[in-house]
Design a protein around this motif. Structure first.
Motif, PDB file in Angstrom:
ATOM      1  N   ALA A  30      31.245  40.254  33.084  1.00  0.00           N
ATOM      2  CA  ALA A  30      32.441  39.419  33.168  1.00  0.00           C
ATOM      3  C   ALA A  30      33.033  39.166  31.788  1.00  0.00           C
ATOM      4  CB  ALA A  30      32.129  38.085  33.838  1.00  0.00           C
ATOM      5  N   SER A  31      34.282  39.540  31.638  1.00  0.00           N
ATOM      6  CA  SER A  31      35.077  39.233  30.451  1.00  0.00           C
ATOM      7  C   SER A  31      36.520  39.139  30.927  1.00  0.00           C
ATOM      8  CB  SER A  31      34.937  40.334  29.388  1.00  0.00           C
ATOM      9  OG  SER A  31      35.648  41.496  29.777  1.00  0.00           O
ATOM     10  N   PRO A  32      37.426  38.610  30.106  1.00  0.00           N
ATOM     11  CA  PRO A  32      38.820  38.545  30.536  1.00  0.00           C
ATOM     12  C   PRO A  32      39.422  39.926  30.832  1.00  0.00           C
ATOM     13  CG  PRO A  32      38.480  37.101  28.665  1.00  0.00           C
ATOM     14  CD  PRO A  32      37.226  37.920  28.824  1.00  0.00           C
ATOM     15  N   SER A  82      40.092  36.577  40.096  1.00  0.00           N
ATOM     16  CA  SER A  82      40.136  35.144  39.793  1.00  0.00           C
ATOM     17  C   SER A  82      39.196  34.788  38.652  1.00  0.00           C
ATOM     18  CB  SER A  82      39.789  34.326  41.035  1.00  0.00           C
ATOM     19  OG  SER A  82      40.777  34.506  42.022  1.00  0.00           O
ATOM     20  N   ILE A  83      38.019  35.397  38.628  1.00  0.00           N
ATOM     21  CA  ILE A  83      37.078  35.143  37.533  1.00  0.00           C
ATOM     22  C   ILE A  83      37.666  35.635  36.217  1.00  0.00           C
ATOM     23  CG2 ILE A  83      34.850  35.860  36.550  1.00  0.00           C
ATOM     24  CD1 ILE A  83      33.737  35.725  39.440  1.00  0.00           C
ATOM     25  N   GLY A  84      38.189  36.851  36.200  1.00  0.00           N
ATOM     26  CA  GLY A  84      38.804  37.375  34.979  1.00  0.00           C
ATOM     27  C   GLY A  84      39.958  36.508  34.519  1.00  0.00           C
ATOM     28  N   SER A  85      40.796  36.067  35.458  1.00  0.00           N
ATOM     29  CA  SER A  85      41.935  35.210  35.122  1.00  0.00           C
ATOM     30  C   SER A  85      41.476  33.874  34.556  1.00  0.00           C
ATOM     31  CB  SER A  85      42.802  34.963  36.361  1.00  0.00           C
ATOM     32  OG  SER A  85      43.385  36.168  36.805  1.00  0.00           O
ATOM     33  N   ALA A  86      40.439  33.297  35.151  1.00  0.00           N
ATOM     34  CA  ALA A  86      39.914  32.015  34.657  1.00  0.00           C
ATOM     35  C   ALA A  86      39.319  32.170  33.263  1.00  0.00           C
ATOM     36  CB  ALA A  86      38.866  31.466  35.626  1.00  0.00           C
ATOM     37  N   LEU A  87      38.635  33.268  33.015  1.00  0.00           N
ATOM     38  CA  LEU A  87      38.093  33.510  31.678  1.00  0.00           C
ATOM     39  C   LEU A  87      39.219  33.659  30.654  1.00  0.00           C
ATOM     40  CD1 LEU A  87      35.179  35.961  32.532  1.00  0.00           C
ATOM     41  CD2 LEU A  87      34.974  33.593  31.736  1.00  0.00           C
ATOM     42  N   SER A 126      47.651  43.019  32.908  1.00  0.00           N
ATOM     43  CA  SER A 126      48.491  42.193  32.051  1.00  0.00           C
ATOM     44  C   SER A 126      47.851  40.823  31.917  1.00  0.00           C
ATOM     45  CB  SER A 126      49.889  42.058  32.677  1.00  0.00           C
ATOM     46  OG  SER A 126      50.688  41.180  31.925  1.00  0.00           O
ATOM     47  N   LEU A 127      47.669  40.383  30.667  1.00  0.00           N
ATOM     48  CA  LEU A 127      47.093  39.062  30.397  1.00  0.00           C
ATOM     49  C   LEU A 127      48.092  38.281  29.561  1.00  0.00           C
ATOM     50  CD1 LEU A 127      43.401  40.075  29.530  1.00  0.00           C
ATOM     51  CD2 LEU A 127      44.292  39.178  31.697  1.00  0.00           C
ATOM     52  N   GLY A 128      48.898  37.480  30.238  1.00  0.00           N
ATOM     53  CA  GLY A 128      49.922  36.706  29.549  1.00  0.00           C
ATOM     54  C   GLY A 128      49.558  35.245  29.445  1.00  0.00           C
ATOM     55  N   SER A 129      50.530  34.444  29.012  1.00  0.00           N
ATOM     56  CA  SER A 129      50.267  33.008  28.864  1.00  0.00           C
ATOM     57  C   SER A 129      50.401  32.264  30.194  1.00  0.00           C
ATOM     58  CB  SER A 129      51.205  32.403  27.823  1.00  0.00           C
ATOM     59  OG  SER A 129      52.548  32.576  28.212  1.00  0.00           O
ATOM     60  N   THR A 180      41.500  49.791  47.006  1.00  0.00           N
ATOM     61  CA  THR A 180      42.168  49.454  45.747  1.00  0.00           C
ATOM     62  C   THR A 180      42.995  48.206  45.992  1.00  0.00           C
ATOM     63  OG1 THR A 180      42.334  51.791  45.154  1.00  0.00           O
ATOM     64  CG2 THR A 180      43.724  50.256  43.923  1.00  0.00           C
ATOM     65  N   CYS A 181      42.833  47.198  45.121  1.00  0.00           N
ATOM     66  CA  CYS A 181      43.585  45.948  45.245  1.00  0.00           C
ATOM     67  C   CYS A 181      44.289  45.638  43.932  1.00  0.00           C
ATOM     68  CB  CYS A 181      42.645  44.781  45.563  1.00  0.00           C
ATOM     69  SG  CYS A 181      41.826  44.883  47.156  1.00  0.00           S
ATOM     70  N   ARG A 182      45.287  44.794  44.040  1.00  0.00           N
ATOM     71  CA  ARG A 182      45.950  44.246  42.858  1.00  0.00           C
ATOM     72  C   ARG A 182      46.136  42.768  43.122  1.00  0.00           C
ATOM     73  NH1 ARG A 182      50.658  42.569  41.786  1.00  0.00           N
ATOM     74  NH2 ARG A 182      51.590  43.548  43.598  1.00  0.00           N
ATOM     75  N   ILE A 183      45.810  41.950  42.107  1.00  0.00           N
ATOM     76  CA  ILE A 183      45.970  40.511  42.224  1.00  0.00           C
ATOM     77  C   ILE A 183      46.732  39.983  41.016  1.00  0.00           C
ATOM     78  CG2 ILE A 183      43.711  40.053  41.164  1.00  0.00           C
ATOM     79  CD1 ILE A 183      43.524  37.528  42.946  1.00  0.00           C
ATOM     80  N   THR A 184      47.570  38.989  41.271  1.00  0.00           N
ATOM     81  CA  THR A 184      48.257  38.270  40.199  1.00  0.00           C
ATOM     82  C   THR A 184      47.929  36.795  40.354  1.00  0.00           C
ATOM     83  OG1 THR A 184      50.049  39.882  40.127  1.00  0.00           O
ATOM     84  CG2 THR A 184      50.498  37.716  39.160  1.00  0.00           C
ATOM     85  N   CYS A 185      47.497  36.183  39.245  1.00  0.00           N
ATOM     86  CA  CYS A 185      47.167  34.756  39.231  1.00  0.00           C
ATOM     87  C   CYS A 185      48.089  34.011  38.279  1.00  0.00           C
ATOM     88  CB  CYS A 185      45.721  34.545  38.787  1.00  0.00           C
ATOM     89  SG  CYS A 185      44.491  35.116  39.971  1.00  0.00           S
ATOM     90  N   LEU A 186      48.468  32.806  38.677  1.00  0.00           N
ATOM     91  CA  LEU A 186      49.216  31.882  37.830  1.00  0.00           C
ATOM     92  C   LEU A 186      48.212  31.103  36.990  1.00  0.00           C
ATOM     93  CD1 LEU A 186      51.851  30.316  37.095  1.00  0.00           C
ATOM     94  CD2 LEU A 186      51.289  28.783  38.996  1.00  0.00           C
ATOM     95  N   LEU A 187      48.491  30.997  35.695  1.00  0.00           N
ATOM     96  CA  LEU A 187      47.635  30.234  34.794  1.00  0.00           C
ATOM     97  C   LEU A 187      48.346  28.933  34.476  1.00  0.00           C
ATOM     98  CD1 LEU A 187      46.724  33.157  32.373  1.00  0.00           C
ATOM     99  CD2 LEU A 187      45.615  32.507  34.530  1.00  0.00           C
ATOM    100  N   ARG A 188      47.682  27.815  34.739  1.00  0.00           N
ATOM    101  CA  ARG A 188      48.319  26.515  34.511  1.00  0.00           C
ATOM    102  C   ARG A 188      47.313  25.522  33.963  1.00  0.00           C
ATOM    103  NH1 ARG A 188      49.861  23.764  40.075  1.00  0.00           N
ATOM    104  NH2 ARG A 188      50.009  22.074  38.591  1.00  0.00           N
TER     105      ARG A 188
END
Length: 132
Positions: free
Chosen positions: A17-19, A52-57, A91-94, A113-121
């Protein structure tokens, strides 16, 4: 880890696990549909867990990741053994993080094959945060 989490119930085991990259495996047994094949929803649960884990990291300890969108293409069936999911950052944005997750069987055949987009807040005051 929450002992009542879906990740625990589905026996998802984090291997790396890493970003930038998250890898885990999950047994097919116990995660099947009525015909004995890996349930397509189980592949999506694995993918969403990894993204979700990658996004949280990537977000860090003072922020949270909330899923906005996930999609899946199912390529072939898995009948036994384990499937392995590998999430790679696209893509790892702000404010957004997107990952492609490839799920393979024990023979390294692509199952999904999946693709996920998470909002970071920012985390709300008093909200539980992973690892805290």
């Amino acid at each position: 880890m929450n002992p009542n989490s879906l990740m625990k119930r589905m026996e998802i085991e984090i291997l790396e696990a890493s970003p930038e990259r998250v890898v885990a495996r999950m047994p097919v047994e116990g995660n099947t549909q009525p015909y004995g094949l890996l349930h397509g929803g189980a592949s999506v649960v694995l993918a969403e867990t990894l993204g979700s884990i990658g996004s949280a990291l990537h977000a860090g300890p003072e922020r949270i990741a909330v899923g906005l969108d996930i999609n899946a293409t199912h390529h072939r069936a898995a009948r036994s053994g384990f499937v392995t999911g590998t999430a790679t950052a696209l893509s790892l944005g702000s404010t957004l993080a997107s990952y492609e997750i490839v799920v393979t069987d024990d023979h390294d055949h692509r199952v999904c094959t999946c693709r996920i987009t998470c909002l970071l807040r920012n985390a709300p005051p008093g909200a539980p945060r992973p690892g805290a």
